[in-house]
Write an enzyme that holds these catalytic residues in place. Structure first.
Site: not given
Ligand code: PXP
Length: 243
Positions: A14, A47, A49, A53, A74
């Site tokens: 983020h 991540h 994606r 994004r 991820e």
């Molecule tokens: N674990 C995985 C596999 C995820 O996809 C995410 C979100 O990208 C997170 C953990 C972290 O989640 P949050 O941003 O809600 O802490």
């Protein structure tokens, strides 16, 4: 029951969300990773994606260069993203389901429904000398299917627990499901991580579950960082999970 040290892997997606909102060059994910590491994060998670994004392709080698702890990528079951992983060699690939229309990863992988696809992808990851973890709901049949598919690591999806009203009966029930799932996964020899939706109000109970290795936490830490700074936000979370 508390067992040993739990690593905090800070998901910095983020920071990139904010950057991509204006297609600007700031805030820098590299700087964010450095601040998080200096504040005590044991790892950095992003991540990549398929719709790009937030995290972009160039972020991956830039982060790989400066991450001192564990670098987790991820990703969906995607040949395109696997090629990027092969070039950059993160320490761990966490395989997640991905839908373009979702706000964030909504559920765990459907390993039973997509058994052959998952198994074949894990084989490909192994062949590339990379390590994979499967992101799954805390469900015993799914954990068994992950084992049968050849996985050695899983990440338990804590989203349903995190969505519950604080201290509600439903929250206690979801915590007991996660506890059972962690114990069962350990008994099968898995390395068990957890994450999704964790924040300063709900993380403590998760950090006390049986033998978890890593918590992957993003949205709440980056949100807190807007108010109190990333350094303080990481320290605060670290204190809660190890205190
Ligand atoms: N674990 C995985 C596999 C995820 O996809 C995410 C979100 O990208 C997170 C953990 C972290 O989640 P949050 O941003 O809600 O802490």
């Amino acid at each position: 029951m508390k067992n040993g040290y739990i690593s905090l892997c800070v998901n910095i997606d983020h920071v990139a969300t904010l950057r991509q909102a204006r297609f600007s060059s700031y805030p820098s994910v590299v700087e964010a990773a450095q601040i998080a590491q200096n504040a005590g994060a044991d790892g950095i998670t992003v991540h990549l994606r398929e719709d790009r994004r937030h995290i972009q392709d160039d972020d991956i080698p830039a982060l790989k260069n400066i991450i001192k702890g564990k670098f987790t990528l991820e990703m969906a079951i995607s040949e395109e993203i696997l090629d990027i992983a092969k070039r950059n060699k993160p320490d761990l690939l966490t395989i997640v389901p991905e839908k373009r229309e979702e706000l964030t990863t909504e559920g765990g992988l459907d390993i039973i429904g997509q058994f052959e696809k998952t198994k074949a992808f894990l084989e490909e990851v192994n062949k590339a000398s990379l390590k994979a973890s499967l992101f799954i709901d805390p469900n015993l049949e799914t954990i068994k299917a992950a084992k049968d598919a050849g996985a050695e690591r899983i990440e338990l999806h804590t989203g349903e627990y995190a969505n519950c009203k604080l201290n509600s009966e439903e929250m206690k029930y979801q915590l007991s499901q996660l506890s059972k799932a962690a114990k069962y996964a350990k008994s099968l020899g898995f390395l068990v991580n957890a994450g999704h939706g964790l924040n300063t109000s709900n993380v403590k109970a998760i950090s006390q579950l049986h033998s978890l290795e890593e918590l992957h936490i993003g949205h709440s830490i980056i949100s807190r960082a807007v108010l109190i700074g990333l350094n303080e936000a990481v320290k605060e979370m670290k204190h809660l999970i190890s205190g």
